[in-house]
Write an enzyme that holds these catalytic residues in place. Structure first.
Site, mmCIF file in Angstrom:
data_model
loop_
_atom_site.group_PDB
_atom_site.id
_atom_site.type_symbol
_atom_site.label_atom_id
_atom_site.label_comp_id
_atom_site.label_asym_id
_atom_site.label_seq_id
_atom_site.Cartn_x
_atom_site.Cartn_y
_atom_site.Cartn_z
ATOM 1 N N SER A 94 0.876 -1.062 -0.163
ATOM 2 C CA SER A 94 -0.180 -0.051 0.041
ATOM 3 C C SER A 94 0.860 1.182 -0.050
ATOM 4 C CB SER A 94 -0.999 0.015 1.209
ATOM 5 O OG SER A 94 -1.947 1.079 0.899
ATOM 6 N N GLU A 95 0.586 2.077 -0.786
ATOM 7 C CA GLU A 95 1.624 3.192 -1.009
ATOM 8 C C GLU A 95 1.698 4.172 -0.018
ATOM 9 O OE1 GLU A 95 -1.153 2.751 -2.687
ATOM 10 O OE2 GLU A 95 -2.421 4.502 -3.400
ATOM 11 N N ASN A 96 1.042 4.122 0.909
ATOM 12 C CA ASN A 96 1.211 5.105 1.945
ATOM 13 C C ASN A 96 2.412 4.339 3.137
ATOM 14 O OD1 ASN A 96 -0.774 3.021 2.762
ATOM 15 N ND2 ASN A 96 -0.910 3.756 4.928
#
Lengths: 218, 233
Positions: free
Chosen positions: A46-48
């Site tokens: 997940s890009e966070n």
């Protein structure tokens, strides 16, 4: 019968292969994780800033510091790691992430995608979508074939501001599986009970149709 | 040891003035410097340019500064889930620069790393690329993006010491680690400020040199934006 959102996710899950690192967008793509075969090794990014995402936590075990890019509380699996946002997009741009699955408002026959803005009406922003589609080798779009007014979202040319150009490889909708080829959309599969004629009538773009089109198998 | 400790949030925000550009760490409401934001809401500082991935929600995070009309411009990647933001943007009261999330992070990192600009494929062929230099590298088109220039960077960490060393927890690391040291002055608010020598130097995420002011936040609400759970069988 047109597919439910869960069925679209189920069909896309078949595209997830052993040893893939996968980034899932918000909405239908998030559901894909529920249907990936259990006998293959897959890690979700997940890009966070997390790799090795697990399922949602049990009630009472939520941690405000552990969320996905949809801001949902999540858990991590053994082997997981956390990192900052710049590092996260570094692994995306350097193509360590094998597959990106995201939603779209429109897709065109040369693989353009629009999913972040409706001028004058809705401006939520692109989030990480522009980085993801500009970087990933393999991009699958999960979307509805037609809008609520019955108009096709599978187009010759996108009408909304673009998120990326010539990047989409495959589209799975409630009606069909389409592949983006050099010559445009190729119809690969149809939803169970949905006719080729119905798909043609629901699609503004031209479709390449070769031979018998099989029904999707989940 | 060069100490960075300030006594409270009021000392930490000394020197922040109207019309400044300020970076705020966090992703959604995860890892936002909520004590510093609350202190800024209680000032008359206005016309801020805020660099933050998101704009909070209507009643928490940067949404509080928006409600008081203290923000002139937002530079963000995603601004959904905030009705007041949308209203101010569509009415033209608020200037908004939307930038791809990876580009936003890298523009912070570039500032932190002393790199004035870089090339990225993100946004090529879209309206984000308008007016920007485009170049081909290895057969693929890229656009040039510049490092941010901010007066203050405000970050939140899990643990820190008086030397300014920071350790983050979970996905609250997000933009906080990219923004630390990316402004002229970096303020770090931490959940726990520990004595120097307590933190293992091997485990430090951000070395103290990147931080000018550090304090322990009085209280952390750590609000969850999307509480999602599964049911036990």
């Amino acid at each position: 019968m047109a597919l439910s959102k869960e069925d679209i996710a189920k069909r896309i899950a078949k595209e997830v292969k052993d040893r893939y690192f996968v980034n899932l967008g918000i909405g239908i793509p998030t559901l894909v994780a529920n249907y990936v075969r259990e006998d293959i090794a897959v890690e979700f990014q997940s890009e966070n800033g997390v790799l090795g995402m697990g399922p949602f936590p049990f009630a009472g075990e939520e941690d405000a510091d552990i969320i996905n890019a949809g801001k949902q509380t999540i858990t991590t699996l053994p082997g997981a790691s956390f990192f900052d946002s710049a590092f996260s997009f570094g692994m995306i741009r350097s193509q360590k992430v094998d597959l990106t699955i995201l939603g779209a408002m429109e897709v065109s026959e040369n693989g353009d995608i629009a999913n972040w803005k409706i001028p004058g009406k809705m401006v939520k922003g692109m989030g990480g979508a522009m980085d993801l589609v500009a970087s990933a080798e393999n991009i699958i779009v999960a979307m509805m074939h037609v809008n609520k007014a019955g108009e096709s979202k599978i187009l010759k040319k996108c009408t909304l501001p673009l998120t990326g150009v010539g990047c989409v490889k495959k589209v799975v909708t409630e009606l069909a599986v389409l592949e983006v080829t050099k010559n445009g959309f190729k119809l690969l599969e149809r939803a169970p009970g949905v006719s080729v004629e119905h798909i043609i009538a629901s699609t503004e773009a031209n479709l390449i149709i070769e031979g018998e089109i099989p029904e999707m198998i989940f | 040891m060069i100490t960075k400790k300030v006594n409270n949030v009021h000392e930490a925000i000394q020197g922040i003035e109207s019309n400044m550009t300020i970076m705020f760490g966090g992703f959604g409401l995860c890892g936002i410097p909520e004590n510093t934001i609350a202190a800024l809401v209680n000032t008359t500082i206005s016309d801020l340019t805020c660099i933050s991935n998101n704009a909070g929600v209507d009643d928490f995070g940067l949404g509080l500064l928006l409600q008081k009309k203290q923000i002139k411009k937002m530079i963000s990647s995603y601004v959904g889930e905030n009705a007041e933001f949308e209203r101010q943007m569509l009415s033209g009261e608020l200037e908004v620069e939307l930038t791809p999330q990876g580009t936003l992070a890298e523009r912070c990192r570039a500032a932190q790393a002393g790199i004035p600009a870089f090339f990225t494929p993100a946004g090529y062929g879209t309206e984000v690329a308008e007016g920007k230099e485009a170049r081909e590298f290895n057969g693929k088109m890229h656009i040039m993006e510049e490092a941010f220039k901010a007066d203050f960077a405000i970050v939140k960490a899990w643990k820190g010491d008086e030397a300014g060393n920071l350790i983050f927890k979970g996905t609250a690391r997000n933009f906080n680690a990219c923004m630390a040291g990316a402004g002229k002055i970096t303020i770090a608010e931490v959940e726990e400020l520990v004595p120097v020598g307590t933190l293992d130097p091997n485990q430090i995420h951000i070395p103290g040199i990147m931080v000018q002011r550090i304090f322990q936040g009085e209280k952390f609400e750590k609000r969850i934006e999307q509480r999602t759970v599964r049911v036990k069988n």
